[in-house]
Scaffold this active site. Sequence first.
Site: not given
Ligand SMILES: Cc1ncc(C[n+]2csc(CCOP(=O)(O)OP(=O)(O)O)c2C)c(N)n1
Lengths: 362, 325
Positions: B60, B129
């Site tokens: 972000e 959220h």
């Molecule tokens: C700071 C933040 N930004 C965005 C999100 C929304 N979000 C939740 S999971 C995700 C993707 C995460 O991907 P990754 O790190 O590859 O982990 P995975 O879910 O594939 O295990 C996002 C964008 C969040 N929870 N926290």
Amino acid sequence: MSFKNPLEGIEEKFEMIQILDEDGQIVDEDNVPDLSDDDLVELMRRMVYTRVLDQRSIALNRQGRLGFYAPTAGQEASQLGSHFAMEKEDFLLPAYRDVPQLIFHGLPLYQAFLFSRGHYHGNQMPEDVNAVSPQIIIGAQITQAAGVAYGFKHNGKKNVALTYTGDGGASQGDFYEGVNFAGAYKAPAIFVVQNNQFAISVPVEKQSAAETIAQKAAAAGVPGYLVDGMDVLAVYKVVKEARDRAVNGEGPTLIETMTYRYGPHTMAGDDPTRYRTDDMDDKWEKRDPLVRFRKYLEGKDLWSEEKENEIVETAKEEIKEAIKKADKQDKQKVTDLISIMYDELPQNLEEQMEEYKEKESK
Amino acid sequence: MAQMTMIQAITNALHTELKNDENVLVFGEDVGQNGGVFRATEGLQEEFGEERVFDTPLAESGIIGLAVGMSTQNLRPVPEIQFFGFVFEAMDAVSGQAARMRYRSGGRWNAPMTIRSPFGGGVHTPELHADSLEGLMAQQPGLKVVIPSNPYDAKGLLIQSIRDNDPVIFLEHMKLYRSFREEVPEEEYTIDLGKANVKREGNDITFVAYGAMVHAALKAADELKEEGIEAEVIDLRTVAPVDIDTIIESVEKTNRAVVIQEAQKQAGIAASIVSEIQERSILHLEAPVLRVTAPDTVYPFSEAEEVWLPNHKDIVEKAKQSINF
Ligand SMILES: Cc1ncc(C[n+]2csc(CCOP(=O)(O)OP(=O)(O)O)c2C)c(N)n1
Ligand SMILES: [Mg+2]
């Protein structure tokens, strides 16, 4: 250009470590970890249990009996192989998908269900569980892991902090900061990046120009390893060595596990068909961690269909009991939440405590 | 005219401005091929290409910092923060940098960005959220903070926000995304920032609200009408800057007011509006100006949301308290 490109040849330095191939054959005899037959069976039991838990959690979510849930199928070797290298006194900082590790670190299953339902008791780790609840903010756990590790070192404890993030998480500033801090302090931390190829819909190629996430450790002066995250023996081995180094005062390690999530990102409306193909799913499912480890154990006469069925049935039974127990938990009240805000309630909350007691008594 | 949900009206506004101004860029996590986790950017990458509508790496502070830098290159960024609780990751980029761009460069540079983000309670999301953080944003000089309560306003306000030459935080209440449809013109139109809307007229008491609480206030007004009490309902539409004139005009007519916010009570938008009212109109008041808010805890784990969130009954109760004062 007259200077040599420092990235030249970097791929060879971060080649993927594999011990057990897709057919359950040992491909790196020298590195087979030193695990007893009981340990091998226990590892498989945990993976089977977790696969069942995943299927049941998805079904319970669809019935409205669970809330927030991030599917785990495909990632069992990465999650449980890494955690298996931990000691009970080690400290776990999981992300939202890492509930299985928490359960095997001691979080009762009914509490994992309460976490999913959005009940604070699900976040209340029992006294003997060295862990914080699953992190929702991507990356926040990584700098904290450096702090836990600093504490272990400072207090002379021979323990490690183990934290998890994903391929997406490795783009956060907190990721670089956490790895760099732990490196600077030679703190006993292990950073596992589970590269399941996607951050929700965004493919890992779009996160970075780097060939691997493992190599990002190099900039911090920390060793980084790329591991086949669907090979439980390789994951265990690399994490175990990282743990040994950490408790020996040799500092942190970054480990990238190559894996895949079969299911949707979470159960809140994600539709994987919008961003990945059946072909891709098929390709990864052929590498399934359970299939290959099962073959390996069968070859050693350590596993059978009956044994697996027994584990599946036990898991289902325990899940049923845990849901029942979660159902019996007192409804969470606003007054409960007020009471856990501070050590001592300030005036505004004292007043609101009375207000909400009255509301709740109606 | 077409019937649209608020999310469709938002997509429509983004589409309008992408088409009108080639310097408009839309980006964030999952906004490209996936069309955003709520589908707010559905179809936009396909139509305008990856150069103008694109996924970012997951960071972000990176997203908003990128937007600040782009502003110096004649671009008009419309970044998305996937859920507004994640803005904490980008607080320096938002408050420390974007908000101060004009000031610290003596007007040489500005930051004409619109940060869009879902927020708001009642939809059972995990931690961070649903939090209402508009008060935090409104406290930062240099930012404008816009919160639509319906599809029609969402389109007009978003187009205006994108055209605005200063940074705008555009907050979209998740509960309103698909809860109802209304007529939204296909053609472009704008709604001025900083102008409130009197949603309902009445002589007995003024309700000041924004976002999802506008609907709670309207429902409370309906209930009170049955008892012969006529409430006037003001939808702020922009919480920074606040349209004080409209509020004062109403309060000097009704002589009573309740200010409503979904956020916690401490500090906050409502507190500031109460001060503005008493500073200007104390001699017109028949009763203290009251607030309806959530309690001063962290946004609750989702199981307790329903009790925690303020609702129309709380508003009716406070209105009666004011009238019986
Ligand atoms: C700071 C933040 N930004 C965005 C999100 C929304 N979000 C939740 S999971 C995700 C993707 C995460 O991907 P990754 O790190 O590859 O982990 P995975 O879910 O594939 O295990 C996002 C964008 C969040 N929870 N926290
Ligand atoms: Mg991922």
